[in-house]
Design an enzyme around this catalytic site. Structure first.
Site, PDB file in Angstrom:
ATOM      1  N   GLU A  60     -14.186  17.623 -27.826  1.00 38.06           N
ATOM      2  CA  GLU A  60     -14.792  18.333 -28.941  1.00 38.06           C
ATOM      3  C   GLU A  60     -16.300  18.037 -28.956  1.00 38.06           C
ATOM      4  O   GLU A  60     -16.730  16.937 -28.595  1.00 38.06           O
ATOM      5  CB  GLU A  60     -14.154  17.853 -30.237  1.00 38.06           C
ATOM      6  CG  GLU A  60     -14.715  18.495 -31.488  1.00 38.06           C
ATOM      7  CD  GLU A  60     -14.290  17.751 -32.746  1.00 38.06           C
ATOM      8  OE1 GLU A  60     -14.128  18.406 -33.789  1.00 38.06           O
ATOM      9  OE2 GLU A  60     -14.130  16.501 -32.691  1.00 38.06           O
ATOM     10  N   LYS A 129      -9.543  24.595 -35.191  1.00 39.60           N
ATOM     11  CA  LYS A 129      -9.196  23.307 -35.787  1.00 39.60           C
ATOM     12  C   LYS A 129      -8.693  23.483 -37.216  1.00 39.60           C
ATOM     13  O   LYS A 129      -9.401  23.998 -38.083  1.00 39.60           O
ATOM     14  CB  LYS A 129     -10.437  22.405 -35.762  1.00 39.60           C
ATOM     15  CG  LYS A 129     -10.210  20.973 -36.232  1.00 39.60           C
ATOM     16  CD  LYS A 129     -11.502  20.178 -36.082  1.00 39.60           C
ATOM     17  CE  LYS A 129     -11.345  18.714 -36.422  1.00 39.60           C
ATOM     18  NZ  LYS A 129     -12.618  17.976 -36.229  1.00 39.60           N
ATOM     19  N   CYS A 162      -9.376  16.460 -32.649  1.00 41.57           N
ATOM     20  CA  CYS A 162      -9.916  15.307 -33.363  1.00 41.57           C
ATOM     21  C   CYS A 162      -9.086  14.929 -34.590  1.00 41.57           C
ATOM     22  O   CYS A 162      -7.971  14.434 -34.459  1.00 41.57           O
ATOM     23  CB  CYS A 162     -11.370  15.583 -33.720  1.00 41.57           C
ATOM     24  SG  CYS A 162     -12.376  14.108 -34.037  1.00 41.57           S
TER      25      CYS A 162
END
Length: 327
Positions: A60, A129, A162
């Protein structure tokens, strides 16, 4: 198990390279173009380093750095030059590639998105995300769910980004949709090191699923990203652990036959199955009800914590972001 990082490749294996990319500083469109070229060059490095590598995975923020700059001139589009360069790199080097972009959103804040291309340059996964790292990140929450695709050697794969990995529901959803390997790309810095490791391991063990996870590495003069590419076996035991060395590519071979065997033959700790078939020794087929109030409340739009009125930080104003528009 890991075949010396993929040097001794099995017919049933998938060799993945996790790039601990040096944390970039990207402030202008020229910087963005230069960083695009750098990522493309590292795709070539991955292919040269290990001819048997099936997929190369970038962290990322590999393209944009950690500035959280949402300027329109720096945001990418799926049909833009940066994505076209990544697609061409996969085609040129005959390798699968996983890339990170901050994507223009015409309706509001940009999305933090991931893209995966096959060796012919075909897009095989597009993911936004779901859980931005609030209150630090300004990205719009994803609205595409958690797609699962068929990757190299027939592997069923998913991508999360993440902070997504801190929610066990994310890994469970990926496995529920059939993922055998879950990629996790991140820009995390050193304070998250312990949580990074234990969640990568728990996500693997609780779902009988390989996890392959990587962060940026090095410093941009403000932040220190930690690298630490990490492959975890489906029993929760780390197979390969990286370091903080910038631009090192951490590799492992993940054996599809073994994860499929475990999902089929394990009784004790086959948790991904037992979650939906509680107490099957006592109840034929196991109990199939949902005993979790947080799930039913979330689905009904009434999720609320007992201490919700006491929570102090509920927007990003403390980190310099404007209040979001009211619904």
């Amino acid at each position: 198990m890991s075949g010396l990082g993929g040097l001794n490749k099995s017919p049933t294996g998938v060799v993945i390279g996790l790039v601990q990319l040096a944390l970039p500083v990207v402030e202008t469109p020229a910087d963005l173009a230069a960083q695009t070229r750098r990522i493309v060059a590292l795709v070539g490095k991955a292919r040269r380093a290990l001819p048997g590598m099936d997929m190369v995975v970038f962290p990322e923020y590999a393209l944009h750095g950690l500035s959280m700059n949402t300027a329109s001139a720096l945001m990418c589009r799926r049909d833009g030059p940066e994505v076209a360069a990544f697609r061409d790199a996969c085609r040129t080097h005959r390798i699968w590639g996983c890339f990170s972009i901050m994507e223009h959103n015409p309706a509001g804040n940009p999305w933090n998105a991931g893209l995966i291309f096959d060796p012919d340059g075909n897009e095989k996964l597009y993911y936004r995300k779901l859980h931005p790292w609030v209150p630090v990140e300004p990205w719009a929450p994803g609205d595409l769910g958690i797609p699962v695709f068929t990757g190299p050697n027939g592997a069923r794969m998913a991508l999360i980004i993440c902070h997504d990995g801190m929610f066990p529901e994310m890994a469970h959803e990926a496995a529920y949709k059939g993922a055998e390997i879950m990629l996790r790309t991140a820009g995390y810095t050193a304070p998250i090191r312990h949580a990074w490791k234990i969640t990568n391991q728990a996500n693997a063990f609780c779902n009988l699923m390989y996890t392959a996870s990587v962060c940026l590495a090095g410093s941009d003069g403000t932040f220190n990203s930690m690298g630490e590419g990490m492959f975890v076996n489906f029993d929760g035991v780390p197979l390969v652990e990286g370091n903080g060395l910038a631009d090192e590519i951490i590799t492992a071979e993940l054996r599809l036959d073994l994860v499929r065997e475990a999902r089929r033959l394990w009784g004790v700790e086959n948790n991904i199955y037992q979650f939906g078939h509680r107490g099957y020794v006592a109840v034929a087929g196991g109990a199939r009800d949902c005993p979790y109030s947080y799930m039913t409340d979330l689905a009904a739009g009434r999720y609320r914590l007992p201490w919700e009125d006491d929570i102090a930080i509920v927007d990003g104003t403390g980190y310099g972001f404007p209040p979001p528009p009211t619904k």
